[in-house]
Design a protein around this motif. Structure first.
Motif, PDB file in Angstrom:
ATOM      1  N   SER A 227       4.399   7.343  -1.298  1.00 28.19           N
ATOM      2  CA  SER A 227       5.134   8.911  -1.650  1.00 28.19           C
ATOM      3  C   SER A 227       4.063   9.793  -2.154  1.00 28.19           C
ATOM      4  N   THR A 228       2.914   8.981  -2.536  1.00 26.45           N
ATOM      5  CA  THR A 228       1.634   9.764  -3.028  1.00 26.45           C
ATOM      6  C   THR A 228       0.336   9.230  -2.304  1.00 26.45           C
ATOM      7  N   LEU A 229      -0.502   9.690  -2.500  1.00 28.12           N
ATOM      8  CA  LEU A 229      -1.975   8.964  -2.118  1.00 28.12           C
ATOM      9  C   LEU A 229      -2.090   7.807  -2.999  1.00 28.12           C
ATOM     10  N   GLU A 230      -2.043   8.018  -4.053  1.00 28.44           N
ATOM     11  CA  GLU A 230      -2.205   6.513  -5.020  1.00 28.44           C
ATOM     12  C   GLU A 230      -1.307   5.555  -4.619  1.00 28.44           C
ATOM     13  N   ASP A 231      -0.030   5.745  -4.233  1.00 29.19           N
ATOM     14  CA  ASP A 231       0.920   4.898  -4.032  1.00 29.19           C
ATOM     15  C   ASP A 231       0.498   4.325  -2.568  1.00 29.19           C
ATOM     16  N   ALA A 232       0.231   4.955  -1.694  1.00 29.93           N
ATOM     17  CA  ALA A 232      -0.328   4.367  -0.445  1.00 29.93           C
ATOM     18  C   ALA A 232      -1.562   3.374  -0.588  1.00 29.93           C
ATOM     19  N   HIS A 233      -2.362   3.933  -1.500  1.00 27.47           N
ATOM     20  CA  HIS A 233      -3.514   3.159  -1.461  1.00 27.47           C
ATOM     21  C   HIS A 233      -3.154   1.863  -2.331  1.00 27.47           C
ATOM     22  N   ALA A 234      -2.361   1.929  -3.320  1.00 26.98           N
ATOM     23  CA  ALA A 234      -2.050   0.656  -3.914  1.00 26.98           C
ATOM     24  C   ALA A 234      -1.295  -0.409  -2.964  1.00 26.98           C
ATOM     25  N   LYS A 235      -0.464   0.323  -1.908  1.00 22.38           N
ATOM     26  CA  LYS A 235       0.139  -0.466  -1.028  1.00 22.38           C
ATOM     27  C   LYS A 235      -0.837  -1.027  -0.165  1.00 22.38           C
ATOM     28  N   CYS A 236      -1.964  -0.446   0.363  1.00 26.95           N
ATOM     29  CA  CYS A 236      -2.570  -1.145   1.054  1.00 26.95           C
ATOM     30  C   CYS A 236      -3.603  -2.591   0.409  1.00 26.95           C
ATOM     31  N   LEU A 237      -3.859  -2.095  -0.669  1.00 27.17           N
ATOM     32  CA  LEU A 237      -4.196  -3.210  -1.371  1.00 27.17           C
ATOM     33  C   LEU A 237      -3.344  -4.340  -1.747  1.00 27.17           C
ATOM     34  N   ALA A 238      -2.236  -4.178  -1.955  1.00 24.46           N
ATOM     35  CA  ALA A 238      -1.113  -5.171  -2.167  1.00 24.46           C
ATOM     36  C   ALA A 238      -0.996  -5.909  -0.960  1.00 24.46           C
ATOM     37  N   ALA A 239      -0.954  -5.309   0.143  1.00 32.09           N
ATOM     38  CA  ALA A 239      -0.654  -6.025   1.324  1.00 32.09           C
ATOM     39  C   ALA A 239      -1.801  -6.838   1.621  1.00 32.09           C
ATOM     40  N   GLU A 240      -2.981  -6.403   1.559  1.00 31.74           N
ATOM     41  CA  GLU A 240      -4.199  -7.197   1.789  1.00 31.74           C
ATOM     42  C   GLU A 240      -4.102  -8.447   0.926  1.00 31.74           C
TER      43      GLU A 240
END
Ligand SMILES: Cc1cc2nc3c(=O)[nH]c(=O)nc-3n(C[C@H](O)[C@H](O)[C@H](O)COP(=O)(O)OP(=O)(O)OC[C@H]3O[C@@H](n4cnc5c(N)ncnc54)[C@H](O)[C@@H]3O)c2cc1C
Length: 1019
Positions: free
Chosen positions: A386-399
């Motif tokens: 929903s935001t840049l920070e949210d997407a970044h957090a999801k990337c890290l969470a997936a990895e």
């Protein structure tokens, strides 16, 4: 900063980036070539953190040899390698230990490294060098396990750095995917195509990009937008630091407003990005703003924004642990509740599709529904936020989730060596392969279709040429293949070749820097362009003169080019060539006139086409294109037939004399020290490890550093000899008719009817069904430029050409029916034209490829060849531009092995010749007083004197035959067609060279004119 300081900073930076990507650097060796004698090296340390200034050394070759034998051998063996990185990283060492090659299981590895990362014994320097010629890295196996690891090379440090990262990632993914049931391997063909695409295009982007600034934008950029752009840059750099993306891979976008998104650009390293490099892309049309191209995956981003209005940021990454799941085609099911919540559930799997394809976007949209992330099979990850920070957090969470799951499984089951490859059946062939096979099977079951080295290959034998051509046309898929190789034979057809009769050793053992094959306008223009440098240039031409192929039999129109696709090479080179022609003609004293081109309209509604073409011309940078009503058009073309209602006028069209231009280019090249060897045919080539080492000719063996293929209708055969064929020539002949100068008044430019127009004669032969009628009407014009009547540079009218497919590459016969057909058709436009106006006709053969475009490129499989193949119309127009680009490439390629400097004596101006027919009486008298030979008129039709013929015989490219003189000065091209002047010209040649008249030839060595003298020749 000095070069050494810059290199040192780059080396330190590279070490820092390797460390942050978790590549162990204990006992690693990194070296950079500063010059052939000087190297900067980071010598081995016990631990990655130990580097200090003592560990960076400038070494000479001997020092390098002492420090690291392998790096020394690699630098010496390949002049293009400027950086070497030797590491003993964890997974590469483990893969080496297992003794297995690593197949391509991820797109990024396939693109940058190729099909396989091969393994080699660390002591076998010769084999390592051989492997590194076709790949950027390999695994190193050693009995001493501490020495096992990998070596990566690159033309610069950045390239070697990326290869090091990707090899370690590929090794890890391949090994760890075993924990999930094994990696699915990409199809070899697909990997090869991706690798070629990278080598040909993508790898060149990063070096060539010039960053954008505020000045590049015609609109003000708001503070909000600038802030978003800055946030994208910061995020990209964070992702690179976190090793979630490698090099220029991966991409990010953010929704800017309802209609637009901002995307990262294609092919630029995250470390160098600036806010102005971010590209604004329209979500529904994908149109983008500015000079810099957006990511190739823009369609994927747009598709997700269109389907999910709540999504405001999308990140596509290539993280290592997620890639293990991508290679194994497995979902990530987070076990940690916090990470699971952040991701909104399981991470789905999107089916494999070719990177950047529409299918990939569809598969990702299908995979992302309520969830916010998916792995893409054999590719990487996509997350939506929903935001840049949210997407970044999801990337890290997936990895992190992927890492945790792999750790948990490995605790339960030890990691075993991967089993031999399982080919991923779903991606075995390119998407359109089956369709092509089906269509060709319907056409002829005797033709087989295969995919080889990124090309579609057709084989078999059929009874008619039309089927061969049709099969080639059906096999064209420019998007997915390098080209069509059509080796289908025509039953009972054997190509008869004109070959020189001479056999000698006059060129044996020569080692030219550049060998140009073919003395048409393209080969001659390349020779001249290259003569700007201090190079040993040798052009070989199989015929007895230059310009005897298509260059000697065409219309000479310098085309405007509005009808070409903007994506084609034809368009690019034609546009540039057209702009060069006037200045070039002046330098070489070749007649040229910008007389314009006209497309006639027969019905008022055809203006729509003109309107479209006018818009197209504007986007193509072609000036002055306009529609003129009949009255205005009559100012340019006063002899229009009554049914013409108007037409498109294109002022930048021109006319030249093509063979005079080719001869002038050749002479100017010789003036500047290039050499031309006529009657010299290339018959074979020897290649070793993708390098042409020898070229066989009828005058001995040559050892060129670089080969340029400008062999016209034989260009595909030369490419085959050089091990670099990706195209096929299917000859297409065209006949032109020449009228007497008296009829030249009927046309003032180059003029043809619009492709929509149907003339009365055509109408009678077309089918009754209006749809079929329209299709047939278009078919006739599809492969010619649509020119019908041309005012030649010498004042005659040229009529034609037609376009007939032929299996015979040297089929220059003219046919009664065809000539009559062309004449009858054009008499409808030139209504005063009579058969008695015709003084000659000729046929030329176009070197068409099935893709109907030029193939101007560096070798793909061979590193010292450049092709100028498939040069059909508008080859005359494009030749100077093709030559300029090929000369640039040649210099770049040769600079790796030699010092290429400018030729200090280069003179672009060809010494002008006296042309009696262009002088006024007082100038003629002065000339004749100085040399009475100029007063002896030999050719009355064209007003050519004996003095001019002697000048041509004394020229640097003298061809003392009747046709040689005819092409240079035109005696024999007038109304009498040589009836009066031919014996006189023969007499002058005999007298000048003090040879018997019977020794004077018409053209080649075998074209005897006189067998014995029957009476004297008076001059
Ligand atoms: C009927 C017709 C009309 C045309 N009209 C126009 C026009 O109006 N405007 C325009 O821009 N273009 C026109 N074209 C296209 C143009 O003529 C060609 O594109 C151009 O001449 C190609 O030049 P080239 O040097 O590539 O090939 P060529 O002129 O064919 O030269 C290739 C040379 O290579 C030599 N060769 C081949 N094999 C070997 C070997 N093994 N060893 C040594 N030498 C070898 C051949 O003998 C030949 O001389 C026309 C073409 C035709 C046929």
């Amino acid at each position: 900063m000095s070069n050494v300081k810059k290199a040192l900073a780059a080396l330190k930076n590279c070490i820092g980036r390797l460390k942050s990507a978790n590549i162990e650097l204990n006992h690693a060796f990194l070296a950079l070539r500063l010059s052939d004698q000087t190297y900067l090296a980071a010598v081995p340390v016990m631990h990655s953190d130990c580097y200090d200034h003592h560990h960076f050394k400038v070494l000479n070759l001997a020092g390098l040899l002492t420090c690291n034998k392998l790096a020394h051998a690699i630098f010496l063996a390949n002049s293009k390698t400027n950086a070497v990185i030797l590491t003993h990283s964890r997974f590469c060492s483990q893969a080496a230990e297992n003794g297995m090659d690593i197949p391509a299981v991820l797109d990024d590895m396939a693109q940058i490294i190729g099909l396989t990362i091969k393994i080699c014994d660390i002591g076998d320097q010769q084999k390592i060098n051989q492997l590194l010629k076709s790949s950027r890295g390999c695994l190193l196996k050693s009995p001493d396990t501490a020495k096992q690891g990998a070596v990566a090379v690159g033309k610069n440090l950045g390239e070697a750095f990326i290869v090091t990262l990707l090899m370690e990632k590929a090794a890890q993914v391949y090994l760890q995917a075993n924990l999930l049931g094994g990696a699915k391997i990409l199809s070899p063909i697909e990997s090869q195509v991706m690798h070629l695409g990278y080598e040909l295009a993508y790898s060149k982007l990063s070096g060539s990009v010039s960053h954008q600034t505020a000045a590049d934008f015609p609109r003000p950029i708001s503070a909000h937008e600038l802030d978003l752009r800055g946030q994208l840059v910061d995020l990209g750099q964070s992702l690179a630091r976190e090793n979630l993306v490698q090099g220029t891979w991966g991409n990010i976008s953010i929704r800017l407003d309802v209609q637009h998104m901002l995307c990262t650009p294609s092919g630029i390293d995250y470390a160098t990005l600036t806010p102005y490099d971010m590209v604004r892309v329209a979500i529904d049309t994908l149109k983008y703003e500015g000079r810099i191209k957006p990511t190739g995956e823009k369609a994927l981003h747009a598709a997700l924004y269109l389907n999910h209005p709540e999504v405001h940021c999308i990140i596509h990454t290539h993280p290592v642990h997620c890639s293990v799941f991508a290679a194994a085609h497995k979902k990530i099911k987070p076990t940690d509740p916090v990470l699971r919540e952040c991701l909104g559930g399981d991470v789905a799997v999107a089916r494999y599709a070719f990177p950047t394809s529409k299918q990939l976007s569809k598969n990702v949209v299908k995979a992302i529904k309520d969830n916010r992330a998916c792995v893409m099979e054999n590719h990487g990850m996509v997350v939506c936020g929903s935001t840049l920070e949210d997407a970044h957090a999801k990337c890290l969470a997936a990895e992190n989730s992927a890492r945790i799951i792999l750790e948990q499984i490995s605790q339960k089951q030890p990691m075993t060596a991967p089993k031999p490859t399982v080919i991923n059946k779903g991606v075995k062939h390119m998407p359109h392969f089956k369709k092509i096979c089906k269509q060709i099977r319907v056409l002829s079951p005797r033709i087989t279709v295969t995919e080889e080295r990124g090309c579609i290959v057709l084989r078999g034998e059929v009874d008619d040429w039309a089927t061969v051509v049709k099969a080639g046309q059906l096999a064209v898929d420019k998007k997915n293949y390098l080209g069509v190789i059509n080796d289908v034979r025509l039953t009972d057809f054997v190509q008869q070749r004109q070959t020189p009769t001479v056999e000698d050793r006059s060129l044996n053992g020569e080692k030219p820097d550049v060998l140009i094959i073919g003395g048409g306008i393209v080969g001659c223009a390349i020779a001249r362009e290259l003569s700007r440098y201090n190079l040993d240039i040798l052009l070989v031409e199989k015929k007895s003169d230059v310009a005897l192929g298509a260059t000697g039999a065409n219309g000479g129109v310098v085309h405007v080019g509005v009808n070409f696709s903007k994506k084609s090479q034809k368009y690019r080179y034609n546009l540039r060539g057209n702009r060069i022609y006037e200045a070039l003609s002046k330098q070489l004293s070749v007649p040229f006139e910008q007389q314009g081109q006209v497309m006639l309209c027969v019905k008022n509604w055809e203006r729509i086409l003109v309107w479209i073409l006018k818009l197209k011309a504007r986007t193509m940078g072609i000036p002055g294109v306009k529609y003129l009503k009949r009255e205005a058009l009559l100012q340019h073309e006063p002899h229009l037939p009554g049914f013409v209602v108007g037409g498109m006028y294109m002022p930048t069209g021109g006319i030249t004399n093509p063979f005079e231009m080719a001869i002038a280019l050749a002479e100017n090249a010789i003036q500047n020290k290039a050499r031309i060897s006529l009657s010299t045919i290339v018959t074979g080539m020897e290649t070793r490890d993708g390098h042409v080492t020898q070229v066989a000719t009828n005058r001995g063996r040559l050892y060129p550093k670089l080969v340029i293929n400008a062999a016209g209708v034989y260009a595909d055969e030369i490419a085959e000899l050089g091990g670099d064929r990706t195209f096929t020539i299917h000859p297409r002949r065209g006949t032109d008719i020449i009228t007497d100068k008296n009829a030249g008044y009927m046309v003032g430019s180059s003029m043809g009817i619009s492709p929509f127009a149907i003339l009365p004669q055509q109408l009678s032969t077309l089918p009754k069904n209006p749809l079929k009628r329209m299709i047939n009407g278009f078919a006739g014009t599809s492969h010619t430029k649509g020119v019908g009547l041309i005012h030649s540079i010498h004042g005659n009218m040229l009529i034609g050409p037609n376009a007939i497919e032929t299996p015979d590459r040297e089929d220059t016969a003219t046919h009664y029916d065809e000539v009559n057909g062309i004449l009858a058709m054009q008499q409808q436009i030139a209504t005063e034209l009579k058969p008695s106006d015709v003084i000659a006709y000729f046929t030329g053969v176009r070197a068409a490829t099935y893709e109907e475009d030029f193939v101007v490129r560096k070798g793909i499989f061979t590193d010292n060849i450049i092709h100028a193949g498939g040069i059909q119309s508008p080859g005359v127009t494009a030749a100077p531009a093709i030559a300029a680009e090929i000369a640039e490439w040649s210099v770049q390629m040769l600079s790796h092995t030699m010092n290429v400097a400018a030729n200090p004596d280069f003179d672009p101006v060809r010494k002008p010749r006296h042309r009696l027919n262009s002088l006024d009486d007082s100038q003629r008298n002065a000339l004749i007083r100085a040399n009475p030979d100029y007063g002896i008129i030999v050719c009355r039709c064209e007003e050519i004197s004996k003095g001019e013929i002697i000048d041509a015989l004394n020229a640097c490219l003298s061809v003392p035959t009747l046709d040689g003189i005819k092409r240079r000065l035109r005696p024999g091209m007038g109304r009498c067609q040589g009836g009066f002047c031919a014996p006189l010209v023969a007499g002058i040649i005999a007298e000048h060279f003090k040879i018997p008249l019977s020794a004077v030839k018409k053209s080649s060595e075998n074209s005897v004119i006189l067998y014995r003298q029957t009476k004297g020749v008076a001059l």
